[in-house]
Design a protein around this motif. Structure first.
Motif, short mmCIF file in Angstrom:
data_model
loop_
_atom_site.label_atom_id
_atom_site.label_comp_id
_atom_site.label_asym_id
_atom_site.label_seq_id
_atom_site.Cartn_x
_atom_site.Cartn_y
_atom_site.Cartn_z
N MET A 34 0.86 -1.19 0.00
CA MET A 34 0.00 0.00 0.00
C MET A 34 0.89 1.24 0.00
N LEU A 35 0.24 2.41 -0.05
CA LEU A 35 0.99 3.65 -0.03
C LEU A 35 0.63 4.45 1.23
N GLU A 36 1.64 4.89 1.92
CA GLU A 36 1.42 5.70 3.12
C GLU A 36 1.71 7.16 2.78
N VAL A 37 0.73 8.00 3.07
CA VAL A 37 0.86 9.43 2.74
C VAL A 37 0.96 10.22 4.04
N ALA A 38 2.04 10.96 4.19
CA ALA A 38 2.25 11.81 5.36
C ALA A 38 2.09 13.26 4.93
N ILE A 39 1.18 13.98 5.60
CA ILE A 39 0.83 15.34 5.19
C ILE A 39 1.22 16.31 6.29
N SER A 40 1.91 17.36 5.93
CA SER A 40 2.26 18.42 6.87
C SER A 40 1.29 19.58 6.67
N ASP A 41 0.81 20.14 7.79
CA ASP A 41 -0.18 21.21 7.73
C ASP A 41 0.38 22.44 7.01
N PRO A 42 -0.49 23.24 6.42
CA PRO A 42 -0.03 24.54 5.91
C PRO A 42 0.44 25.40 7.08
N LEU A 43 1.37 26.26 6.80
CA LEU A 43 2.02 27.03 7.86
C LEU A 43 1.61 28.50 7.81
N THR A 44 1.64 29.12 8.99
CA THR A 44 1.38 30.56 9.09
C THR A 44 2.65 31.33 8.75
N SER A 45 2.56 32.64 8.81
CA SER A 45 3.73 33.47 8.53
C SER A 45 4.80 33.29 9.61
N GLU A 46 4.42 32.74 10.75
CA GLU A 46 5.38 32.47 11.82
C GLU A 46 5.73 31.00 11.90
N ASN A 47 5.47 30.27 10.82
CA ASN A 47 5.82 28.85 10.71
C ASN A 47 5.16 27.98 11.77
N THR A 48 3.96 28.36 12.18
CA THR A 48 3.16 27.47 13.05
C THR A 48 2.05 26.87 12.20
N SER A 49 1.46 25.80 12.73
CA SER A 49 0.45 25.09 11.95
C SER A 49 -0.83 25.91 11.86
N MET A 50 -1.44 25.89 10.71
CA MET A 50 -2.71 26.58 10.53
C MET A 50 -3.83 25.88 11.28
N LYS A 51 -3.57 24.64 11.70
CA LYS A 51 -4.60 23.93 12.46
C LYS A 51 -4.82 24.53 13.83
N ASP A 52 -3.92 25.40 14.26
CA ASP A 52 -4.13 26.09 15.53
C ASP A 52 -5.33 27.02 15.44
N TRP A 53 -5.69 27.42 14.24
CA TRP A 53 -6.77 28.37 14.06
C TRP A 53 -8.06 27.70 13.62
#
Lengths: 181, 399
Positions: B143-162
């Motif tokens: 199978m294929l394993e897909v690892a996804i990194s969140d989009p980042l803010t201008s301060e390089n934090t995850s957009m998932k914080d918002w």
């Protein structure tokens, strides 16, 4: 010629109103959760030294109950009214310096205002029982008037505001718990 | 009636005042250009609208909740002041992502200002979201394993914080929506290349980002038996060729070393001995190392046969012992000889005569005690007659 142009403009404006992008008319739980978290982290637990200023105010639980699907609209309106009272209380009076020095208060006021602005449509929903809504509204009005009376009595001192914060946190927590059910 | 006139005049005056002050056209088409937490306010401006070329712009922001507060409704924060650009970067203005803001801009020059153009902006609702910052695809057990990194803010934090976002994975014609950052794509064929691209989504406000770059990866699986056999044969052939090559190289180098240090062709024994220079060897040596070799050549006059029959005088000297003989050249025939020398004329000739043995052949006939000298001289003469055909009369005696 001018009349024709005026007519076309009016028609366009009407179309814009009718065919505007549909706005979701529902309170976002994550925003209410964020509000609770911000208010809670602003001061922590109720200060021990303010216990003398604590006044027992009955909480209107009935205003946030929805046993049937028909009462969901009434519940939404109760939540909306609660947010309005909170916004009014915190914006119309001078807040303590311990709060204003924090960014969290600013963020809290941002979200409360946004919840009110984006969910005005809630108040235009119709519910099955008008009496039920009126009862809920009355109990909420009395509750927040009691809190305001304590603030006035204690001359808007820090402990009075901590009492108000405690009650607002209780209300928000109740809303979140009731919503999950 | 009189009061109405006053109101009318006052209104006209106010409008005239505003018009005269704000006769500079307002910026047009004010719109935000956003990505995650990067906000740029842009506007259009017609340069011909202003007679002066030095038109600048001022942009400000205000939390919308402060508008209804009498004390705080004027707390506008200036973000760009007197900028000649037609855009203003609000990224560093610390606009709270979940809040509602008012952004406004106006034009001004040395003598006039325009009225404000104001827009409402809520980043959570209006800002576009970017694609995932990184996507990794790797094969795992067919199978294929897909690892996804969140989009980042201008301060390089995850957009998932918002906001809670989901990811949409597009693979061939299949689309998979997930809320986690790690997913395994099921139902894939083995040994097949699959291409995947990922998109961020915010469903509450129906926002979606652009797709990430395409990542292609091949799934793995159990290797076919014929492939295993083929690889085995190939490895066998390669190993065989490798061993053969190494053996050949080893053999060649061994042969070269052997030929260098242990050659098969041997020199003749006497030459070997000669080269070894053994002192006990019976081979004649041209030169010896035992004593200094001096080649002494003396002048030798060979007379004609008819003249030789009368007086032949030869002198036989012992080898000179001191440096006075340097001027002479001695020729020594052999160690077996009796020491017959033919010497040239030299200053030390008289001395040599005294030291040496002097043999004088007055006649051709033998005399007692002169046999040795005669045989030597005869041998020397015969040898010399072969070498030197030049003949002349004897001059002075060397005695």
């Amino acid at each position: 010629m001018v009349l024709r142009r005026f007519s076309w403009i009016n028609a366009l404006l009407c179309m814009a109103q009718v065919c505007s992008v549909p706005v979701k008319c529902s309170l976002q739980r994550r925003l209410v959760q964020t509000c609770h978290h911000l208010l809670d982290s602003m001061g922590g637990a109720f200060p021990f030294r303010c216990l003398d200023n604590y006044v027992l105010v009955p909480f209107p639980k009935a205003a946030f109950e929805s046993n049937t699907r028909q009462e969901t609209v009434a519940l939404e309106k109760s939540i909306y009214i609660t947010l309005e009272y909170i916004n009014s209380m915190l914006n119309d009076h001078e807040l303590p310096d311990q709060w204003t020095s924090q960014e969290k208060l600013d963020y809290f006021l941002h979200i409360v205002f946004r919840l009110i602005e984006e969910n005005k449509c809630v108040m235009s929903k119709t519910q099955d029982s008008l009496d039920d809504f009126l009862k809920r509204e009355a109990s909420l009005r009395a509750y927040f008037q009691n809190i305001t009376a304590v603030l006035i009595e204690k001359d808007y001192q820090y402990c009075a505001w901590e009492f108000a914060r405690f009650e607002i946190l209780h209300a928000l927590q109740f809303i979140l718990n009731n919503d999950s059910q | 009636m009189y009061r109405r006139k006053h109101v009318l005049v006052f209104t006209l005056l106010v409008c005239w005042g505003i018009t005269s002050m704000a006769n500079l056209p307002r910026p047009r088409n004010v719109r935000p250009q956003t990505l995650n937490t990067d906000y740029i306010l842009k506007w259009d401006w017609d340069q011909t609208a202003s007679s002066e070329s030095s038109t600048t712009f001022t942009a400000q922001s205000l939390a919308k909740y402060k508008v209804k507060n009498a004390k705080r409704k004027n707390d506008w924060k200036t973000v760009c002041e007197c900028t000649s650009e037609h855009h203003c970067d609000f990224t560093g203005a610390e606009l709270y992502y979940l809040g509602m803001w008012l952004l406004r801009v106006r034009a001004q020059n040395e003598s006039h200002v325009s009225s404000w153009v104001q827009i409402e902006f809520c980043p959570d609702r209006d800002a576009a979201i970017g694609p995932p910052s990184a996507v990794e695809v790797k094969p795992v057990k067919g199978m294929l394993e897909v690892a996804i990194s969140d989009p980042l803010t201008s301060e390089n934090t995850s957009m998932k914080d918002w906001h809670l976002s989901s990811h949409s994975i597009l693979q061939k014609k299949k689309q998979l929506v997930i809320t986690t950052n790690l997913v395994t794509l099921p139902d894939l064929e083995t040994w097949t290349v699959y291409c995947v691209r990922v998109q961020s989504r915010y469903d509450f406000y129906n926002k979606s980002s652009t797709f990430s770059p395409i990542h292609c990866e091949q799934t793995e699986g159990q290797m076919p038996y014929w492939q295993i056999f083929l690889y085995f044969l190939l490895s066998l052939a390669v190993s065989f060729l490798l061993v053969l090559g190494l053996s050949f190289c080893f053999f060649k180098s061994f042969k070269a070393i052997k030929n260098t240090f242990y050659p098969s062709i041997q020199l003749p024994t006497h030459i070997q001995e000669y080269l070894c220079d053994s002192p006990g060897s019976d081979m004649p040596h041209l030169l010896t190392t035992e004593s200094e070799v001096e080649i002494c050549c003396d002048r030798l006059d060979i007379l004609a046969a008819d003249t030789v029959a009368t007086d032949v005088v030869m002198e036989i000297h012992n080898p000179p012992q001191d440096s006075e003989q340097d001027g002479r050249n001695h020729i020594r025939h052999s160690s077996g000889d009796s020491g017959v020398y033919s010497t040239e004329e030299g200053t030390g000739a008289s001395q040599a005569l005294k030291e040496g043995e002097k043999v004088k052949l007055e006649k051709m006939g033998k005399q007692p005690g002169d046999e040795r000298a005669l045989s030597c001289s005869a041998a020397a003469l015969s040898a010399l007659s072969h070498l030197l055909p030049v003949v002349r009369k004897p001059t002075a005696s060397h005695c």
